[in-house]
Motif scaffolding. Structure first.
Motif, mmCIF file in Angstrom:
data_model
loop_
_atom_site.group_PDB
_atom_site.id
_atom_site.type_symbol
_atom_site.label_atom_id
_atom_site.label_comp_id
_atom_site.label_asym_id
_atom_site.label_seq_id
_atom_site.Cartn_x
_atom_site.Cartn_y
_atom_site.Cartn_z
ATOM 1 N N ASN A 1 0.805 -1.220 0.000
ATOM 2 C CA ASN A 1 0.000 0.000 0.000
ATOM 3 C C ASN A 1 0.839 1.272 0.000
ATOM 4 N N MET A 2 2.035 1.214 0.595
ATOM 5 C CA MET A 2 2.913 2.382 0.520
ATOM 6 C C MET A 2 3.332 2.642 -0.924
ATOM 7 N N ILE A 3 3.632 1.566 -1.648
ATOM 8 C CA ILE A 3 4.016 1.687 -3.053
ATOM 9 C C ILE A 3 2.851 2.228 -3.878
ATOM 10 N N LEU A 4 1.664 1.643 -3.701
ATOM 11 C CA LEU A 4 0.500 2.053 -4.491
ATOM 12 C C LEU A 4 0.079 3.484 -4.173
ATOM 13 N N LEU A 5 0.103 3.841 -2.896
ATOM 14 C CA LEU A 5 -0.267 5.211 -2.509
ATOM 15 C C LEU A 5 0.733 6.226 -3.046
ATOM 16 N N SER A 6 1.995 5.867 -3.060
ATOM 17 C CA SER A 6 3.020 6.764 -3.588
ATOM 18 C C SER A 6 2.798 7.028 -5.074
ATOM 19 N N LEU A 7 2.541 5.968 -5.838
ATOM 20 C CA LEU A 7 2.289 6.114 -7.270
ATOM 21 C C LEU A 7 1.005 6.901 -7.521
ATOM 22 N N ALA A 8 -0.032 6.593 -6.748
ATOM 23 C CA ALA A 8 -1.314 7.284 -6.913
ATOM 24 C C ALA A 8 -1.193 8.761 -6.561
ATOM 25 N N THR A 9 -0.356 9.069 -5.582
ATOM 26 C CA THR A 9 -0.142 10.472 -5.205
ATOM 27 C C THR A 9 0.558 11.232 -6.325
ATOM 28 N N GLY A 10 1.550 10.602 -6.941
ATOM 29 C CA GLY A 10 2.211 11.224 -8.083
ATOM 30 C C GLY A 10 1.232 11.496 -9.218
ATOM 31 N N TYR A 11 0.340 10.548 -9.458
ATOM 32 C CA TYR A 11 -0.694 10.712 -10.481
ATOM 33 C C TYR A 11 -1.627 11.858 -10.110
ATOM 34 N N ALA A 12 -2.009 11.933 -8.842
ATOM 35 C CA ALA A 12 -2.901 13.000 -8.372
ATOM 36 C C ALA A 12 -2.279 14.375 -8.599
ATOM 37 N N VAL A 13 -0.991 14.496 -8.296
ATOM 38 C CA VAL A 13 -0.298 15.769 -8.523
ATOM 39 C C VAL A 13 -0.333 16.131 -10.004
ATOM 40 N N SER A 14 -0.079 15.145 -10.858
ATOM 41 C CA SER A 14 0.046 15.410 -12.301
ATOM 42 C C SER A 14 -1.268 15.823 -12.944
ATOM 43 N N ILE A 15 -2.403 15.411 -12.380
ATOM 44 C CA ILE A 15 -3.703 15.761 -12.980
ATOM 45 C C ILE A 15 -4.435 16.843 -12.191
ATOM 46 N N GLY A 16 -3.829 17.328 -11.120
ATOM 47 C CA GLY A 16 -4.460 18.372 -10.334
ATOM 48 C C GLY A 16 -5.576 17.876 -9.431
ATOM 49 N N ALA A 17 -5.457 16.648 -8.954
ATOM 50 C CA ALA A 17 -6.459 16.099 -8.025
ATOM 51 C C ALA A 17 -6.123 16.517 -6.598
ATOM 52 N N GLU A 18 -7.136 16.508 -5.742
ATOM 53 C CA GLU A 18 -6.914 16.948 -4.368
ATOM 54 C C GLU A 18 -6.663 15.813 -3.392
#
Length: 223
Positions: A105-122
């Motif tokens: 989950n640390m790996i998945l959350l890290s990747l998902a957070t990077g994706y969130a930053v790139s698309i402007g998600a909160e």
């Protein structure tokens, strides 16, 4: 000034299972524009990814399936990714620790957070719940709280980690999903990726327990 449109975007870690399926629809109900993210990490039950893809097409939301199976060169020892038999029995049994994928989950959350930053998600949503706490360290309250703090400072943009079902059981998750008229035939739970669910692994047993407690019938076929 923050763009109001970006405030309405969220990333959902979407496995294709019951919990993330319910979280996904909760976010949709809350009015967010959803960007679902599924991961192929070499799990034997990759059948769940087919369910995730079908739901995305059915409801027409953005969805990516990302292959990160190469991480198995570094992490192993789980019956979900290695050639180890999936244990049978309830999640409360010690043998179910064999289903822990190191640091998943640390790996998945890290990747998902990077994706969130790139698309402007909160925010990033994921489906941890109280039934996972005994077996999965990366589904516990202290882990989620710590990841939330880290993801707020890891980039110039603060991303919130949200686990709306963190303190409730799968029984309550299903109750809320049924109240939303969700179709759980669109989900896959079994850790064995065969044609039918096994009904014996911890994931199946917890799912069946949730349907029984809600006086509902599971639409999936079992062996």
């Amino acid at each position: 000034m923050v763009n109001t449109q970006s405030q309405k975007k969220v990333v959902i870690i979407y496995s294709g299972g019951m919990d993330s399926y319910t979280v996904l629809h909760l976010a949709l109900k809350q009015g967010y524009e959803v960007f679902a993210l599924s991961f192929n990490y070499g799990q034997r039950h990759s059948k769940e990814l087919d369910f995730a893809k079908n739901v995305a097409k059915k409801h027409n939301f953005a969805h990516k399936i990302v292959d990160i199976s190469s991480i198995n060169q570094l992490i192993g020892g789980s019956s979900l990714t290695d050639d180890i038999a999936v244990p049978e029995g309830h999640y409360e049994e010690r043998s179910m620790q064999q289903t822990v994928v190191p640091n998943r989950n640390m790996i998945l959350l890290s990747l998902a957070t990077g994706y969130a930053v790139s698309i402007g998600a909160e925010a990033v949503y994921f489906g941890a719940h109280s039934g996972d706490h005994a077996i999965y360290p990366d589904c516990r309250t202290e882990f989620v709280q710590a990841m939330n703090e880290v993801c707020k400072i890891a980039n110039y943009e603060a991303i919130e980690v949200r686990a709306p079902f963190l303190k409730v059981s799968k029984i309550e998750i299903l109750k809320q999903g049924l109240a939303m008229k969700l179709d759980y035939a669109d989900t896959w739970t079994c850790y064995n990726g065969r044609d039918k669910a096994c009904g014996k692994c911890g994931a199946c047993q917890e799912r069946l327990e949730a349907f029984s407690a809600n006086n509902a019938s599971d639409p999936l076929d079992y062996e």
